[in-house]
Design a protein around this motif. Sequence first.
Motif, PDB file in Angstrom:
ATOM      1  N   PHE A 195      13.013 -15.883 -12.906  1.00  0.00           N
ATOM      2  CA  PHE A 195      14.252 -15.984 -13.657  1.00  0.00           C
ATOM      3  C   PHE A 195      14.226 -14.972 -14.791  1.00  0.00           C
ATOM      4  CE2 PHE A 195      14.119 -19.998 -11.453  1.00  0.00           C
ATOM      5  CZ  PHE A 195      15.434 -20.110 -11.021  1.00  0.00           C
ATOM      6  N   PHE A 196      15.357 -14.414 -15.097  1.00  0.00           N
ATOM      7  CA  PHE A 196      15.484 -13.375 -16.111  1.00  0.00           C
ATOM      8  C   PHE A 196      16.560 -13.775 -17.112  1.00  0.00           C
ATOM      9  CE2 PHE A 196      14.068 -11.550 -12.147  1.00  0.00           C
ATOM     10  CZ  PHE A 196      12.967 -10.822 -12.526  1.00  0.00           C
ATOM     11  N   HIS A 197      16.410 -13.278 -18.349  1.00  0.00           N
ATOM     12  CA  HIS A 197      17.347 -13.619 -19.416  1.00  0.00           C
ATOM     13  C   HIS A 197      17.793 -12.337 -20.119  1.00  0.00           C
ATOM     14  CE1 HIS A 197      16.112 -17.772 -18.839  1.00  0.00           C
ATOM     15  NE2 HIS A 197      14.853 -17.347 -18.873  1.00  0.00           N
ATOM     16  N   PRO A 198      19.065 -12.262 -20.527  1.00  0.00           N
ATOM     17  CA  PRO A 198      19.535 -11.092 -21.262  1.00  0.00           C
ATOM     18  C   PRO A 198      18.654 -10.818 -22.488  1.00  0.00           C
ATOM     19  CG  PRO A 198      21.390 -12.448 -20.610  1.00  0.00           C
ATOM     20  CD  PRO A 198      20.135 -13.228 -20.285  1.00  0.00           C
ATOM     21  N   GLY A 199      18.359  -9.548 -22.709  1.00  0.00           N
ATOM     22  CA  GLY A 199      17.509  -9.135 -23.814  1.00  0.00           C
ATOM     23  C   GLY A 199      16.038  -9.037 -23.453  1.00  0.00           C
ATOM     24  N   GLU A 200      15.656  -9.529 -22.305  1.00  0.00           N
ATOM     25  CA  GLU A 200      14.259  -9.536 -21.864  1.00  0.00           C
ATOM     26  C   GLU A 200      13.868  -8.165 -21.311  1.00  0.00           C
ATOM     27  OE1 GLU A 200      11.665 -12.551 -19.084  1.00  0.00           O
ATOM     28  OE2 GLU A 200      13.784 -12.315 -18.622  1.00  0.00           O
ATOM     29  N   ARG A 201      12.658  -7.684 -21.666  1.00  0.00           N
ATOM     30  CA  ARG A 201      12.144  -6.428 -21.112  1.00  0.00           C
ATOM     31  C   ARG A 201      11.609  -6.687 -19.719  1.00  0.00           C
ATOM     32  NH1 ARG A 201      12.463  -1.830 -23.189  1.00  0.00           N
ATOM     33  NH2 ARG A 201      10.689  -0.942 -22.116  1.00  0.00           N
ATOM     34  N   VAL A 202      11.933  -5.780 -18.797  1.00  0.00           N
ATOM     35  CA  VAL A 202      11.521  -5.928 -17.398  1.00  0.00           C
ATOM     36  C   VAL A 202      11.068  -4.596 -16.834  1.00  0.00           C
ATOM     37  CG1 VAL A 202      12.997  -7.919 -16.886  1.00  0.00           C
ATOM     38  CG2 VAL A 202      13.895  -5.600 -16.602  1.00  0.00           C
ATOM     39  N   ARG A 203      10.430  -4.690 -15.669  1.00  0.00           N
ATOM     40  CA  ARG A 203      10.074  -3.501 -14.894  1.00  0.00           C
ATOM     41  C   ARG A 203      10.990  -3.451 -13.685  1.00  0.00           C
ATOM     42  NH1 ARG A 203       4.412  -3.494 -12.866  1.00  0.00           N
ATOM     43  NH2 ARG A 203       5.041  -5.503 -12.084  1.00  0.00           N
ATOM     44  N   VAL A 204      11.385  -2.258 -13.286  1.00  0.00           N
ATOM     45  CA  VAL A 204      12.172  -2.049 -12.080  1.00  0.00           C
ATOM     46  C   VAL A 204      11.327  -1.189 -11.152  1.00  0.00           C
ATOM     47  CG1 VAL A 204      14.299  -1.124 -11.119  1.00  0.00           C
ATOM     48  CG2 VAL A 204      14.330  -2.193 -13.387  1.00  0.00           C
ATOM     49  N   LEU A 205      10.960  -1.737  -9.998  1.00  0.00           N
ATOM     50  CA  LEU A 205      10.117  -1.035  -9.036  1.00  0.00           C
ATOM     51  C   LEU A 205      10.979  -0.565  -7.872  1.00  0.00           C
ATOM     52  CD1 LEU A 205       8.162  -3.925  -9.763  1.00  0.00           C
ATOM     53  CD2 LEU A 205       6.678  -2.014  -9.280  1.00  0.00           C
TER      54      LEU A 205
ATOM     55  N   ARG B 199       0.813  -1.220   0.000  1.00  0.00           N
ATOM     56  CA  ARG B 199       0.000   0.000   0.000  1.00  0.00           C
ATOM     57  C   ARG B 199       0.841   1.263   0.000  1.00  0.00           C
ATOM     58  NH1 ARG B 199      -5.604  -0.678   2.927  1.00  0.00           N
ATOM     59  NH2 ARG B 199      -5.628   1.406   2.108  1.00  0.00           N
ATOM     60  N   ARG B 200       2.003   1.189  -0.642  1.00  0.00           N
ATOM     61  CA  ARG B 200       2.864   2.361  -0.794  1.00  0.00           C
ATOM     62  C   ARG B 200       3.157   2.543  -2.276  1.00  0.00           C
ATOM     63  NH1 ARG B 200       6.226   3.848   4.122  1.00  0.00           N
ATOM     64  NH2 ARG B 200       5.229   2.667   5.765  1.00  0.00           N
ATOM     65  N   GLU B 201       3.240   3.770  -2.665  1.00  0.00           N
ATOM     66  CA  GLU B 201       3.541   4.082  -4.061  1.00  0.00           C
ATOM     67  C   GLU B 201       4.972   3.673  -4.386  1.00  0.00           C
ATOM     68  OE1 GLU B 201       3.870   8.048  -6.861  1.00  0.00           O
ATOM     69  OE2 GLU B 201       2.767   8.137  -4.987  1.00  0.00           O
ATOM     70  N   MET B 202       5.130   3.105  -5.590  1.00  0.00           N
ATOM     71  CA  MET B 202       6.457   2.727  -6.057  1.00  0.00           C
ATOM     72  C   MET B 202       6.686   3.362  -7.419  1.00  0.00           C
ATOM     73  SD  MET B 202       6.799  -1.226  -4.877  1.00  0.00           S
ATOM     74  CE  MET B 202       8.534  -1.160  -4.507  1.00  0.00           C
ATOM     75  N   ILE B 203       7.914   3.723  -7.677  1.00  0.00           N
ATOM     76  CA  ILE B 203       8.295   4.260  -8.980  1.00  0.00           C
ATOM     77  C   ILE B 203       8.566   3.072  -9.898  1.00  0.00           C
ATOM     78  CG2 ILE B 203      10.042   5.573 -10.241  1.00  0.00           C
ATOM     79  CD1 ILE B 203      10.443   7.166  -7.589  1.00  0.00           C
ATOM     80  N   VAL B 204       7.980   3.100 -11.103  1.00  0.00           N
ATOM     81  CA  VAL B 204       8.153   2.019 -12.063  1.00  0.00           C
ATOM     82  C   VAL B 204       8.963   2.538 -13.240  1.00  0.00           C
ATOM     83  CG1 VAL B 204       7.000   0.355 -13.571  1.00  0.00           C
ATOM     84  CG2 VAL B 204       5.922   1.034 -11.397  1.00  0.00           C
ATOM     85  N   ARG B 205      10.070   1.860 -13.505  1.00  0.00           N
ATOM     86  CA  ARG B 205      10.887   2.163 -14.682  1.00  0.00           C
ATOM     87  C   ARG B 205      10.967   0.889 -15.511  1.00  0.00           C
ATOM     88  NH1 ARG B 205      16.086   3.902 -11.527  1.00  0.00           N
ATOM     89  NH2 ARG B 205      15.222   2.320 -10.167  1.00  0.00           N
ATOM     90  N   THR B 206      11.208   1.022 -16.795  1.00  0.00           N
ATOM     91  CA  THR B 206      11.327  -0.157 -17.651  1.00  0.00           C
ATOM     92  C   THR B 206      12.692  -0.170 -18.302  1.00  0.00           C
ATOM     93  OG1 THR B 206      10.296   1.028 -19.489  1.00  0.00           O
ATOM     94  CG2 THR B 206       8.846  -0.323 -18.101  1.00  0.00           C
TER      95      THR B 206
END
Length: 150
Positions: free
Chosen positions: A130-140, A34-41
């Motif tokens: 799990f994450f892979h190089p080249g994959e689009r992600v969100r950073v919160l 219940r707290r605001e988070m900044i989302v970057r991609t």
Amino acid sequence: MDKLKVLAVLLVSLVLAGCASSKSGDVYSRDQTRREMIVRTGVVESVREVTMEGTQSGAGTLAGAAVGGVAGSTVGGGKGQIVGAIIGAVLGGMAGTAIEENATKKNALEITVSLDNGTLIAVVQEMGEFFHPGERVRVLSGSGSTRVTH
């Protein structure tokens, strides 16, 4: 001596239960909800397996010292019991610290992300997704923590 073993198992169980918390990208603490988070991609540049060190809260030290002190006090008689209890408490405390730290170590990922604004960041989080190089992600980011998610 059987009572001592039961006591040791109970104390170690309490230590481990008290130290269990997840730092994976898909687990939120109560304080983070219940707290605001900044989302970057961005795009994953690299992923590397790392180890998150375990906790050293002092609970393992106290539990180990208690068990070691009781065990040491069963050695000898009179002043020997006192010396045994002291040595047992010191050795038990050292062992308890090591047990707590090793039992709470976690496998983790160091995820390097090239954000859409050109900034390159690295985030370490407990294994989960799990994450892979080249994959689009969100950073919160927010509440003092940052995580990478799909």
